[in-house]
Design an enzyme around this catalytic site. Structure first.
Site, PDB file in Angstrom:
ATOM      1  N   CYS A  42       0.843  -1.202   0.000  1.00  0.00           N
ATOM      2  CA  CYS A  42       0.000   0.000   0.000  1.00  0.00           C
ATOM      3  C   CYS A  42       0.880   1.255   0.000  1.00  0.00           C
ATOM      4  O   CYS A  42       2.013   1.236   0.481  1.00  0.00           O
ATOM      5  CB  CYS A  42      -0.884  -0.035   1.247  1.00  0.00           C
ATOM      6  SG  CYS A  42      -1.932   1.406   1.488  1.00  0.00           S
ATOM      7  N   HIS A  43       0.332   2.363  -0.535  1.00  0.00           N
ATOM      8  CA  HIS A  43       1.069   3.628  -0.520  1.00  0.00           C
ATOM      9  C   HIS A  43       1.467   4.038   0.890  1.00  0.00           C
ATOM     10  O   HIS A  43       2.488   4.702   1.088  1.00  0.00           O
ATOM     11  CB  HIS A  43       0.221   4.740  -1.156  1.00  0.00           C
ATOM     12  CG  HIS A  43       0.476   4.932  -2.621  1.00  0.00           C
ATOM     13  ND1 HIS A  43      -0.296   4.347  -3.591  1.00  0.00           N
ATOM     14  CD2 HIS A  43       1.436   5.629  -3.275  1.00  0.00           C
ATOM     15  CE1 HIS A  43       0.159   4.685  -4.778  1.00  0.00           C
ATOM     16  NE2 HIS A  43       1.212   5.464  -4.626  1.00  0.00           N
ATOM     17  N   THR A  44       0.661   3.668   1.879  1.00  0.00           N
ATOM     18  CA  THR A  44       0.982   4.042   3.246  1.00  0.00           C
ATOM     19  C   THR A  44       2.313   3.438   3.690  1.00  0.00           C
ATOM     20  O   THR A  44       3.076   4.065   4.429  1.00  0.00           O
ATOM     21  CB  THR A  44      -0.149   3.618   4.197  1.00  0.00           C
ATOM     22  OG1 THR A  44      -1.366   4.209   3.753  1.00  0.00           O
ATOM     23  CG2 THR A  44       0.132   4.055   5.625  1.00  0.00           C
ATOM     24  N   HIS A  63       0.480  -3.876   6.272  1.00  0.00           N
ATOM     25  CA  HIS A  63      -0.703  -3.761   7.128  1.00  0.00           C
ATOM     26  C   HIS A  63      -1.980  -4.248   6.463  1.00  0.00           C
ATOM     27  O   HIS A  63      -3.016  -4.301   7.106  1.00  0.00           O
ATOM     28  CB  HIS A  63      -0.894  -2.301   7.558  1.00  0.00           C
ATOM     29  CG  HIS A  63      -1.093  -1.368   6.408  1.00  0.00           C
ATOM     30  ND1 HIS A  63      -0.036  -0.859   5.687  1.00  0.00           N
ATOM     31  CD2 HIS A  63      -2.215  -0.866   5.837  1.00  0.00           C
ATOM     32  CE1 HIS A  63      -0.491  -0.086   4.722  1.00  0.00           C
ATOM     33  NE2 HIS A  63      -1.823  -0.076   4.788  1.00  0.00           N
ATOM     34  N   GLU A  64      -1.932  -4.629   5.194  1.00  0.00           N
ATOM     35  CA  GLU A  64      -3.135  -4.965   4.421  1.00  0.00           C
ATOM     36  C   GLU A  64      -3.156  -6.481   4.242  1.00  0.00           C
ATOM     37  O   GLU A  64      -2.855  -6.997   3.174  1.00  0.00           O
ATOM     38  CB  GLU A  64      -3.030  -4.242   3.070  1.00  0.00           C
ATOM     39  CG  GLU A  64      -4.312  -3.991   2.353  1.00  0.00           C
ATOM     40  CD  GLU A  64      -4.078  -3.136   1.124  1.00  0.00           C
ATOM     41  OE1 GLU A  64      -4.635  -2.029   1.066  1.00  0.00           O
ATOM     42  OE2 GLU A  64      -3.357  -3.569   0.207  1.00  0.00           O
ATOM     43  N   CYS A  93     -11.995   0.589  21.010  1.00  0.00           N
ATOM     44  CA  CYS A  93     -11.744   0.280  22.421  1.00  0.00           C
ATOM     45  C   CYS A  93     -13.024   0.036  23.200  1.00  0.00           C
ATOM     46  O   CYS A  93     -13.033  -0.663  24.213  1.00  0.00           O
ATOM     47  CB  CYS A  93     -10.956   1.415  23.072  1.00  0.00           C
ATOM     48  SG  CYS A  93     -11.895   2.971  23.234  1.00  0.00           S
ATOM     49  N   CYS A  96     -13.830   4.915  24.773  1.00  0.00           N
ATOM     50  CA  CYS A  96     -13.490   6.328  24.554  1.00  0.00           C
ATOM     51  C   CYS A  96     -14.769   7.126  24.307  1.00  0.00           C
ATOM     52  O   CYS A  96     -15.861   6.581  24.156  1.00  0.00           O
ATOM     53  CB  CYS A  96     -12.528   6.479  23.372  1.00  0.00           C
ATOM     54  SG  CYS A  96     -13.294   6.196  21.751  1.00  0.00           S
ATOM     55  N   CYS A  99     -16.632   6.001  21.092  1.00  0.00           N
ATOM     56  CA  CYS A  99     -17.298   4.701  21.245  1.00  0.00           C
ATOM     57  C   CYS A  99     -18.523   4.824  22.137  1.00  0.00           C
ATOM     58  O   CYS A  99     -19.575   4.238  21.856  1.00  0.00           O
ATOM     59  CB  CYS A  99     -16.325   3.669  21.814  1.00  0.00           C
ATOM     60  SG  CYS A  99     -15.051   3.099  20.644  1.00  0.00           S
ATOM     61  N   CYS A 107     -13.240   5.610  16.693  1.00  0.00           N
ATOM     62  CA  CYS A 107     -12.575   5.337  17.975  1.00  0.00           C
ATOM     63  C   CYS A 107     -11.276   6.127  18.104  1.00  0.00           C
ATOM     64  O   CYS A 107     -10.422   6.111  17.220  1.00  0.00           O
ATOM     65  CB  CYS A 107     -12.284   3.845  18.111  1.00  0.00           C
ATOM     66  SG  CYS A 107     -11.384   3.418  19.619  1.00  0.00           S
ATOM     67  N   ARG A 111      -7.109  -0.135  19.687  1.00  0.00           N
ATOM     68  CA  ARG A 111      -6.234  -1.098  20.355  1.00  0.00           C
ATOM     69  C   ARG A 111      -5.111  -1.585  19.444  1.00  0.00           C
ATOM     70  O   ARG A 111      -5.297  -1.806  18.251  1.00  0.00           O
ATOM     71  CB  ARG A 111      -7.038  -2.318  20.811  1.00  0.00           C
ATOM     72  CG  ARG A 111      -8.269  -2.040  21.678  1.00  0.00           C
ATOM     73  CD  ARG A 111      -7.885  -1.591  23.072  1.00  0.00           C
ATOM     74  NE  ARG A 111      -7.670  -0.155  23.162  1.00  0.00           N
ATOM     75  CZ  ARG A 111      -7.428   0.465  24.295  1.00  0.00           C
ATOM     76  NH1 ARG A 111      -7.367  -0.200  25.443  1.00  0.00           N
ATOM     77  NH2 ARG A 111      -7.225   1.776  24.292  1.00  0.00           N
ATOM     78  N   CYS A 162      -7.299  -2.482   4.202  1.00  0.00           N
ATOM     79  CA  CYS A 162      -6.933  -1.066   4.099  1.00  0.00           C
ATOM     80  C   CYS A 162      -7.545  -0.434   2.860  1.00  0.00           C
ATOM     81  O   CYS A 162      -8.606   0.155   2.912  1.00  0.00           O
ATOM     82  CB  CYS A 162      -5.417  -0.895   4.112  1.00  0.00           C
ATOM     83  SG  CYS A 162      -4.911   0.854   4.144  1.00  0.00           S
ATOM     84  N   ARG A 356      -2.367  -3.262  -7.173  1.00  0.00           N
ATOM     85  CA  ARG A 356      -1.771  -3.807  -5.965  1.00  0.00           C
ATOM     86  C   ARG A 356      -0.802  -4.931  -6.311  1.00  0.00           C
ATOM     87  O   ARG A 356      -1.148  -5.852  -7.048  1.00  0.00           O
ATOM     88  CB  ARG A 356      -2.825  -4.402  -5.017  1.00  0.00           C
ATOM     89  CG  ARG A 356      -3.462  -3.412  -4.054  1.00  0.00           C
ATOM     90  CD  ARG A 356      -2.453  -2.818  -3.074  1.00  0.00           C
ATOM     91  NE  ARG A 356      -3.115  -1.989  -2.079  1.00  0.00           N
ATOM     92  CZ  ARG A 356      -3.323  -0.699  -2.191  1.00  0.00           C
ATOM     93  NH1 ARG A 356      -2.959  -0.052  -3.293  1.00  0.00           N
ATOM     94  NH2 ARG A 356      -3.915  -0.017  -1.228  1.00  0.00           N
TER      95      ARG A 356
END
Length: 361
Positions: A42-44, A63-64, A93, A96, A99, A107, A111, A162, A356
């Site tokens: 991913c670009h992130t 992360h994907e 969570c 918060c 939430c 959120c 977590r 993602c 991708r």
């Protein structure tokens, strides 16, 4: 006992990523250990590598992802070894202020795993978006692992973690696209095409894809674009108005995240229309608009965080739509690669040669 696995690490700002051996601990309370099967590039991840997110190097990228639960820590009752999961970088969570107000998709205290993954010398790694899945195994909070139908191919399923969720949710959740709406999407990469798919599934009458690359525009029709506009040689604002009876689109989604595309999106809207920004801008970018236009055009200017999704609710739905043939997740997968090919995948992504690249382990 700790696990030594291969993983992709960004050691310093702007340097090529490295394939390193890292140490992943057994899960503690509220944590799960996931054997990663596939993870999209991913670009992130590139933003992390280039230091555009933070300076907390070294980063464990990726992360994907989709994979299988290998073990669970104390207190984890809704997951078990063998469960097939997609990883989410938002895990509400439940306590918060957002939430508590019934808006867990916003959120403010999501977590993550409490224990660090490290290099062999004990140096802690900062996992990208709290996940770090360019690795044979990764440690996450239990709430980040969402069970889905195990018949979904991991290289396709992981993408909803993602980019696909961000774009789809920008249309369906943030933009509120409904039956009969007209929609314009600027930028036909992975996120933009997911927004196109979401708008189409939501019942949009017209979905107009805008890009400067004819190859990407041709691909956008696969995901549900009814019209295409190459903005390299055509005024995209006038083109969109021409395709919407002279009015502009009900919802415009900026999947690029640059000042010039934001201004185009602002002006492409019908009166009282909605602009959704889902493309991530660089920190130094600025936008200037006449205040009278903000007032007189009305409508809504929104940012979409992760498609305003609730992973536990939305991931299984998108997987079901994929398995039923309504959402072409496989169409986002341009190529599958090995862990040691992530750096070359970044080059292809910069050049616009892929939707991708997906690491398969």
């Amino acid at each position: 006992m700790p696990h030594e696995v291969h993983a992709v690490v960004a050691a310093k700002r702007g340097a090529p990523v490295e394939l390193r051996t890292i140490v992943v601990p057994d899960p503690g309370p509220g944590e799960v250990l996931v054997a990663v099967q596939a993870c999209g590039v991913c670009h992130t991840d590139l933003h992390y590598r280039d230091g555009a997110i933070s300076e907390e190097f070294p980063f464990l990228l990726g992360h994907e992802a989709a994979g299988v639960i290998e073990s669970v820590g104390p207190g984890v009752t809704d997951l078990a070894p063998g469960d097939y999961v997609v990883l989410a970088w938002r895990a509400p969570c439940g306590s918060c202020r957002s939430c508590r107000r019934g808006r867990p998709w916003y959120c403010f205290d999501s977590r993550n795993a409490g224990q660090p993954m490290t290099l062999l010398d004990g140096t802690p790694l900062a996992p990208a978006l709290g996940i770090g899945a360019f690795a044979e195994k990764t440690l996450v909070a239990a709430g980040q692992a969402v069970k889905v139908d195990p018949s979904a191919r991991p290289e396709a399923a992981g993408l909803i973690g993602c980019g696909v969720m961000a774009g789809y949710g920008a249309a369906v959740h943030t933009g509120g696209v409904g039956s009969g709406d007209t929609v314009a999407v600027i930028g036909c990469g992975g996120v933009g095409n997911a927004a196109i798919a979401g708008a189409s599934i939501a019942g949009a009458r017209r979905v107009i894809a805008v890009d400067i690359d004819d190859r990407k525009l041709d691909g956008a029709t696969r995901f549900g674009a009814t019209h295409t506009v190459n903005s390299r040689g055509t005024d995209p604002i006038e083109a969109v108005r021409g395709l919407t009876g002279g009015h502009g689109a009900d919802v415009v989604i900026d999947a690029v995240g640059r000042p010039e595309t934001y201004r185009q999106a602002f002006s492409m809207r019908d009166l009282a229309g909605t602009l959704v920004q889902v493309g991530v801008p660089d920190p130094d970018m600025r936008i200037e608009l006449p205040l009278i236009d903000l007032f007189s055009r009305g409508g809504a200017l929104k940012s979409s965080w992760y498609g305003d999704c609730l992973p536990s609710r939305d991931f299984p739905v998108l997987i079901d739509r994929y398995l039923s043939g309504r959402l072409d997740l496989g169409g986002f997968v341009t190529e599958t690669i090995a862990l040691d090919e992530v750096e070359s995948a970044f080059d292809k992504m910069r050049d616009g040669r892929v939707l991708r690249s997906v690491v398969v382990l």
